[in-house]
Design an enzyme around this catalytic site. Sequence first.
Site, mmCIF file in Angstrom:
data_model
loop_
_atom_site.group_PDB
_atom_site.id
_atom_site.type_symbol
_atom_site.label_atom_id
_atom_site.label_comp_id
_atom_site.label_asym_id
_atom_site.label_seq_id
_atom_site.Cartn_x
_atom_site.Cartn_y
_atom_site.Cartn_z
ATOM 1 N N HIS A 44 -88.057 -9.591 -47.392
ATOM 2 C CA HIS A 44 -89.357 -10.031 -46.884
ATOM 3 C C HIS A 44 -90.122 -10.786 -47.969
ATOM 4 O O HIS A 44 -90.767 -11.805 -47.705
ATOM 5 C CB HIS A 44 -90.188 -8.829 -46.435
ATOM 6 C CG HIS A 44 -89.448 -7.906 -45.514
ATOM 7 N ND1 HIS A 44 -89.791 -6.582 -45.361
ATOM 8 C CD2 HIS A 44 -88.388 -8.110 -44.702
ATOM 9 C CE1 HIS A 44 -88.972 -6.014 -44.492
ATOM 10 N NE2 HIS A 44 -88.115 -6.915 -44.084
ATOM 11 N N GLU A 68 -74.817 -19.490 -36.125
ATOM 12 C CA GLU A 68 -74.713 -18.782 -37.402
ATOM 13 C C GLU A 68 -73.433 -17.972 -37.522
ATOM 14 O O GLU A 68 -73.169 -17.385 -38.565
ATOM 15 C CB GLU A 68 -75.918 -17.845 -37.564
ATOM 16 C CG GLU A 68 -77.248 -18.578 -37.565
ATOM 17 C CD GLU A 68 -78.424 -17.629 -37.466
ATOM 18 O OE1 GLU A 68 -78.975 -17.269 -38.521
ATOM 19 O OE2 GLU A 68 -78.795 -17.261 -36.332
ATOM 20 N N ASN A 95 -77.155 -20.528 -43.984
ATOM 21 C CA ASN A 95 -77.034 -19.367 -44.877
ATOM 22 C C ASN A 95 -76.103 -18.310 -44.294
ATOM 23 O O ASN A 95 -75.189 -17.824 -44.967
ATOM 24 C CB ASN A 95 -78.411 -18.753 -45.143
ATOM 25 C CG ASN A 95 -79.333 -19.704 -45.866
ATOM 26 O OD1 ASN A 95 -78.890 -20.656 -46.504
ATOM 27 N ND2 ASN A 95 -80.628 -19.462 -45.773
ATOM 28 N N CYS A 151 -80.076 -26.055 -40.832
ATOM 29 C CA CYS A 151 -81.197 -25.370 -41.478
ATOM 30 C C CYS A 151 -80.642 -24.368 -42.482
ATOM 31 O O CYS A 151 -79.734 -23.603 -42.178
ATOM 32 C CB CYS A 151 -82.030 -24.643 -40.415
ATOM 33 S SG CYS A 151 -83.331 -23.611 -41.098
#
Length: 747
Positions: free
Chosen positions: A363, A605, A628, A676
Site C-alpha cells: 500500500h 495479467e 507487472n 500498463c
Amino acid sequence: MPERSESDSRKLLRRLRDSLALPGKGQDRLDRITHLIADSMGTEVCSIYLFRDEDTLELCATEGLRKDSVHKTRLKLGEGLVGRVARTAAPVNTADAPSEKGFRYMPETGEEIYSSFLGVPIQRVGEKLGVLVVQSKTARQFSDDEVYALEVVAMVLAEMTELGAFASDGDGMAALHKRPVMFRGGTGQEGTAEGHVWLHEPRVVVTNPVADDPLTEIDRIREAVGKLRVSIDDLLSAAALDKDQRQVLEAYRMFANSRGWLKRMEEDIARGLSAEAAVEKEQSAARARLEQVEDAYLRERLHDLDDLSNRLLRILTGQGTDTGAQMPEDPILVARNIGPAELLDYGRKLRGVVLEEGSVGSHAAIVARALAIPLVIHAERIITEALNGDHILVDGDTGVVHLRPDDTVARSLRDKMAMQAKAQERYASLRNLPAQSKCGTVTRLMMNAGLMADLPSIEGSGAEGVGLFRTELQFLIRNQMPKRDELARLYARVMEAAKGRPVAFRTLDIGSDKVLPYMKPQDEPNPAMGWRAIRVGLDKRGVLRMQVQALIRAAAGRPLTVMFPFVSELSEFRDARDELLHQFDREAAMGHPVPADLKIGAMLETPSLAFAPKEFFDLADFISIGGNDLKQFFFAADRENERVRRRYDMLNVSFLTFLGKIVTRCAESDTPLSFCGEDAGRPVEAMCLAALGIGSLSMRPASIGPVKALLRQVDLAEVRSVMAHARAAGAESVRPAIMGWLATLPE
C-alpha cells in the site's frame, strides 16, 4: 540474590555513573571504566570490545592486557570466545578458556596467563554494540550473581555508547548516530531526494540508566505496567475490533500480565538500573532469545513484545509519538512500515520515504507512486541508526540510502538530481507535442493514478488521459467499506479533473498484498495466485455491484471506461461484463442519467487469457496488458522477491514473442491494446513495446517526458529490424542489440 550482592551491584553502577560524569575524552572514559570494573569484580582483566562495522570487533580499552594492543586487536563476528558472545548475544562463562571450542589465542594481548573468562554482550534493544569481558588467572567459574552483575553493567555501557559517551576523534571511535552510513535496500518508487530524517515513531531515549532510589523505581515500573494493562483492556473492550486485531491485543495482554516479566524488571532495578533501563534490558534479552528461534509464530511474538516494551517506555518517559520536535522543511520519512492512510496524512510535504520492511506492491508503495516521491524498501536497521533531523539522501533508482553522508557522496547525488531536473526542463518543452516517431507512428501516452492528488499531473506531464485509475486506494485507506454515494462523488471529481480526457477505472483490485483492514485476510500459501481482484468481485457480488453503480452514477451522461483486473478466462469477463450491463440497464430504468458511451475492457495479467477463445477478444472493447503481474507469472518469478524479480528482462525474446501473439490476436478482432506497468515508463522498454504494435502506454506521470523524448527520436521500423536481427541471431534478449543501436543515434 542475597542483599550483599544487590548492594555490590548498585555500588558498582553508581561508581560507573560517577566515572562517566567526569570530564575527559572517550578513550579516557573507557580506560577508567575497565579499571573500575576489574577492581569491583576482583579480576585481573577487564576489556571492552566494540563493533567497528557490522562484522568486526575491536579491542577499545583494557585493564590487564597489553595497552599497545588497544585499537589494534580485531576479531570477526563469531571468531574466538569474544566473537562467539557477539554472534550469539549470550554470555560465555568458563574456568578454562583455552580448552573452549572456538578459542582463539591473540599473542599481542598477553592473555595467555589468564584462565577464567566471562564475556557478556553489550547490546541495546537487539542492536549489538560490543562485548564486555573479565578474566582472571585463577581457574574458576563465575557465579550467577557475577554474570548478572556484569550484564547489568553491560546494559549501562550500551546506553552510554548509544549516547556517544565514548566518542573520540583521536582514535577513530566516532559516536553512534554521527558516522556516515549507507543502506542498500530495494526500489519501491524511483526518484532521488535530499532532506532530513523525520521518524514516524521516534525512538525513546533513556538518558539516566542508573537508579538512585530502587524503591522509587520499583513503584514507577509497577505504576507504568498498571497503566499499560488498563490501556490494553480498554482497547480490547472496543467493539470494532476484528478477530486478528483482537488476537494481537490478547498477545499484548498476555505479556503485560506476565508476572515473570515484571519480576525480572524489578530484579534489574534492585541491582541498580532505572525503570527505563530495566525495560530495555528485558527487551534486549527477549529479542536475543527469540532471534535464535526458528518457529515463525514465536518470531512474530518478537514484534508484539517490541511494541509492548515501547509502549511501556513511552509511559515511563512521557515521550509519546509527539515529542515536540519540529518536522523539517524537507522531511524524508523513516519507518519500519506504514499504512496508506498514515502516509496520505503526510501528503506531498514529504520528499521521500525509507522503510525497513515494505514491498514493491505494498500500500505504501502505491501511495508513494501516487505522490510521486522516492521510496526505498528493505533498508534494514535504519530505524536503529537514524535520528530526527539527520541529513539523508535517498536514491530510489538504485535502492540506496545515505544517512549523514560525507560531502563527496552528497555532491555526487546533487549532480544526479541536477541532471534529472535539467532533463525534466527539456521534457517540458515536449508537453504539448504528440509522441510521434520518425516513421509517423503516434503512441498514446497515458498516466496511472489512484488519488485525486494525482490528477493535476495530467496537465504538467502531457498525458493524454488516465490509462489506469486504481480504485482500491479509496477502500484501503478506510477502516470500513466506503458508501456508494461517496464513491460516486469521488469518481465524478476524477472525471471533472480529467477535463474531457479519457479515464479507465479499474474495478477493485484487492487480495494478494492488498488486504482491506475490514475484510478478513485469507490464509493462502500463495496469495498472488489466490483469491484476489475479479475473483473477489464475482464471489462478493454486492461489492462489485455497489462499485459499478457508483461509476455509472458518477459518469452522469459522460463517457465511462471500466476494466476488470486479473481476468483469467472468458467466463470471468463475461460474468463481470454482464453485471455491469445489468446495472447500466437498472439505472436507466430508474430514470438515472447513464453514461453517454460505455467501454468495458479487461486487464490481461495471466498468460491463460492470451489463449482465450476469439469471443473474448471480440467481446472486449479494449484490453490492457498488466505488465507487472503478467511478467511475474510468465517467468514464474515473484515480483515481491528481491532475489528473483530483477533476474528476468522484459526484452527477453520469449516474452516479446508472447507479447507479439497478444498484439496479433487483438489486431484480428480490431481490439485496442494498451500496456500498463513499470516497463511502460522505461524509455527503452516503451520504445520496444511501441515497435511491437502496442499503441497506448500507461505509466507514472514523471515517466511520460523521457518516454516521449525517445519515441520522437527513433524510427520504429528500424527498432523492429534490430529486434528481428537479434532474434534471428539466436539472442536470448534483444537488449544488447537495442542498446548498441541506440548508441549510434545522433544526440
